[in-house]
Design an enzyme around this catalytic site. Sequence first.
Site, PDB file in Angstrom:
ATOM      1  N   GLY A  58      -0.574   4.395  -8.248  1.00  0.00           N
ATOM      2  CA  GLY A  58      -0.899   5.817  -8.286  1.00  0.00           C
ATOM      3  C   GLY A  58      -2.400   6.045  -8.230  1.00  0.00           C
ATOM      4  O   GLY A  58      -3.183   5.128  -8.515  1.00  0.00           O
ATOM      5  N   CYS A  85       0.386  -2.291  -9.730  1.00  0.00           N
ATOM      6  CA  CYS A  85      -0.920  -1.633  -9.818  1.00  0.00           C
ATOM      7  C   CYS A  85      -0.970  -0.670 -11.015  1.00  0.00           C
ATOM      8  O   CYS A  85      -1.097  -1.096 -12.151  1.00  0.00           O
ATOM      9  CB  CYS A  85      -1.257  -0.938  -8.500  1.00  0.00           C
ATOM     10  SG  CYS A  85      -3.011  -0.480  -8.350  1.00  0.00           S
ATOM     11  N   TYR A  86      -0.832   0.632 -10.797  1.00  0.00           N
ATOM     12  CA  TYR A  86      -0.814   1.589 -11.898  1.00  0.00           C
ATOM     13  C   TYR A  86       0.333   1.252 -12.863  1.00  0.00           C
ATOM     14  O   TYR A  86       0.171   1.291 -14.081  1.00  0.00           O
ATOM     15  CB  TYR A  86      -0.642   3.011 -11.358  1.00  0.00           C
ATOM     16  CG  TYR A  86      -0.720   4.099 -12.410  1.00  0.00           C
ATOM     17  CD1 TYR A  86      -1.942   4.687 -12.737  1.00  0.00           C
ATOM     18  CD2 TYR A  86       0.415   4.526 -13.082  1.00  0.00           C
ATOM     19  CE1 TYR A  86      -2.017   5.675 -13.707  1.00  0.00           C
ATOM     20  CE2 TYR A  86       0.354   5.510 -14.054  1.00  0.00           C
ATOM     21  CZ  TYR A  86      -0.865   6.088 -14.365  1.00  0.00           C
ATOM     22  OH  TYR A  86      -0.933   7.066 -15.330  1.00  0.00           O
ATOM     23  N   HIS A 174      -0.734  -5.253  -4.612  1.00  0.00           N
ATOM     24  CA  HIS A 174       0.356  -4.525  -3.962  1.00  0.00           C
ATOM     25  C   HIS A 174       1.183  -5.477  -3.089  1.00  0.00           C
ATOM     26  O   HIS A 174       0.816  -5.750  -1.947  1.00  0.00           O
ATOM     27  CB  HIS A 174      -0.198  -3.387  -3.091  1.00  0.00           C
ATOM     28  CG  HIS A 174      -0.732  -2.237  -3.877  1.00  0.00           C
ATOM     29  ND1 HIS A 174       0.043  -1.161  -4.230  1.00  0.00           N
ATOM     30  CD2 HIS A 174      -1.960  -2.007  -4.394  1.00  0.00           C
ATOM     31  CE1 HIS A 174      -0.683  -0.307  -4.926  1.00  0.00           C
ATOM     32  NE2 HIS A 174      -1.904  -0.800  -5.043  1.00  0.00           N
ATOM     33  N   GLU A 176       3.851  -4.790  -1.695  1.00  0.00           N
ATOM     34  CA  GLU A 176       4.562  -3.997  -0.690  1.00  0.00           C
ATOM     35  C   GLU A 176       3.812  -3.852   0.619  1.00  0.00           C
ATOM     36  O   GLU A 176       4.407  -3.521   1.646  1.00  0.00           O
ATOM     37  CB  GLU A 176       4.913  -2.608  -1.245  1.00  0.00           C
ATOM     38  CG  GLU A 176       3.742  -1.654  -1.466  1.00  0.00           C
ATOM     39  CD  GLU A 176       3.126  -1.765  -2.851  1.00  0.00           C
ATOM     40  OE1 GLU A 176       2.607  -0.751  -3.355  1.00  0.00           O
ATOM     41  OE2 GLU A 176       3.134  -2.872  -3.429  1.00  0.00           O
ATOM     42  N   ASP A 233       8.816   7.964  18.022  1.00  0.00           N
ATOM     43  CA  ASP A 233       9.622   8.688  17.034  1.00  0.00           C
ATOM     44  C   ASP A 233      10.450   9.807  17.658  1.00  0.00           C
ATOM     45  O   ASP A 233      11.653   9.922  17.408  1.00  0.00           O
ATOM     46  CB  ASP A 233       8.709   9.258  15.938  1.00  0.00           C
ATOM     47  CG  ASP A 233       7.685   8.241  15.477  1.00  0.00           C
ATOM     48  OD1 ASP A 233       8.080   7.079  15.276  1.00  0.00           O
ATOM     49  OD2 ASP A 233       6.503   8.589  15.349  1.00  0.00           O
ATOM     50  N   LYS A 375       7.612   3.567  11.208  1.00  0.00           N
ATOM     51  CA  LYS A 375       7.781   3.375  12.643  1.00  0.00           C
ATOM     52  C   LYS A 375       8.570   2.110  12.984  1.00  0.00           C
ATOM     53  O   LYS A 375       9.368   2.106  13.918  1.00  0.00           O
ATOM     54  CB  LYS A 375       6.421   3.345  13.343  1.00  0.00           C
ATOM     55  CG  LYS A 375       6.523   3.580  14.851  1.00  0.00           C
ATOM     56  CD  LYS A 375       5.164   3.821  15.470  1.00  0.00           C
ATOM     57  CE  LYS A 375       4.559   5.129  15.050  1.00  0.00           C
ATOM     58  NZ  LYS A 375       5.230   6.296  15.686  1.00  0.00           N
TER      59      LYS A 375
END
Length: 519
Positions: A58, A85-86, A174, A176, A233, A375
């Site tokens: 965050g 993280c946060y 992170h 992710e 997209d 994407k």
Amino acid sequence: MNSSLDKILIIDFGSQVTQLIARQIRELGVYCELINYKNFNSKKFSFSDIKGIILSGGPKSTLTKAAPSIDLNIDFKKIPVLGICYGHQLISNFFGGKTNYSKKKEFGSAVLYEKKKSILTKNFFKNKKNIVWMSHSDSVKIKPKNFSIIASTPNSQCAVLEHKSKKIFSTQFHPEVFHTHGGKIIFKNFLFQICKIKKNWTDKFKVQKIIKDIQNVVKNDERVLCALSGGVDSSVLAHILYKAIKKKLICVYVDTGLMRAGETEEIKKLFKKKFSKSFFIIDAKKVFLKKLNNISDPETKRKIIGKTFIEIFEKFKKNNSKIKFLAQGTLYPDLIESKSFSGSPTSVIKSHHNVGGLPKKMKLSLIEPFNEMFKDEVRKIGKQLKVNKFLIDRHPFPGPGLAIRIPGKLDKNKINILQRADQIYIEELKKRSLYDKIWQAFAVLLPVKTVGVMGDARTYDFVCALRAVTSLDGMTADYFRFEHKDLSEISNRIINEVTGINRVVYDVTSKPPGTIEWE
């Protein structure tokens, strides 16, 4: 929530990359859902289908009085928890650790060193170290009681923590993001080794779910106007809409005058045959250029473009009263940069024309089936639907087009110069077999002129910046490492063939701290 599937619950504290956690989990074949931290109360929440909880990063500091927080007394449910993280700092603070402001911030790549074995980091380290992606100003300085330090960086001694018996884990980095090496291993271990959840989320399921959702929304003789730009997209969106509602679909391509060289003819050739009588091209070049005249602020540009698109679509609707919906290929990165997706305190980076640039009042209801996706996920859906490979493999192109690749005021001459420079750049990348190695590449025409010499004569022309990045989803990115010879030859060709440019520079900024587009 989808009560029929076991799930991982992601509690969002407003990180720009929270949805990347969801993407990683769903790519591993597991269903997950995001909720705003404000909506979580462990005493009132139903945990019947939840097999694990992840606390996101965050933008706030846990050291402030207004820091977002939740009740972390959830271990009595024996549900594993992973803080990132946060979330890592929140867990540490809650269990008696100490977080302080770091004298040296960590943004970007860092070397993580293994200190102790953990089920969370099994197969993650090579030679007891790994490259991870950091984005923080605060650090855990003193670990909580009964927690073990699993890994450290030179600036974060408590970079990975574990409470083995409570099944609570946390990472300062992170896992992710694309640029953490092997980050998916962390999630794989958390899901299957710690949470013991089974795979239940497939690409086939996603397509079926989107089609069913569209069919449930579009009733009887209602029509859907698909904003078709010809990018990845909107192209995949048009195909899945056609599969779901057939003749109820109307595709509209708007030529803004801000497209790439030859774009309109290319799109006409690709889609006129596919969608036949339901495909329309609107020439709005004069309209957009007039409205953008003397406008230099990038946020104003985006809002004008978004509003103008809607005005054009609503004008088109007047001739077809059955059009009730506007379908857009909006992705999660568009939403998260324009506004908070889950209501969390996410910082607004910029208004995307199809999100923050939309007017408050619209006569059309929105259909955005990809707004929780990235994407790469949309490309997979496109492949399932057998969308033209050329469209699937194209680099991203922004809805506002070249307007946000010409910082400052626009005019037709600048647009022509940039179209040609960009065309040469992409031609050269394809010729050198580099195009498919790069996630996105484009040229930017800077509002700066410099002195040059051509044929012993003085020139005073524009500077062209080249951008090329590697990424998986557009949320984080790193600049592409060209061979010097390639960059030199591409630059030389642009300067020699594009009247109005006498200097070329290359952008070596990652995201963060920069964004991929310049405006």
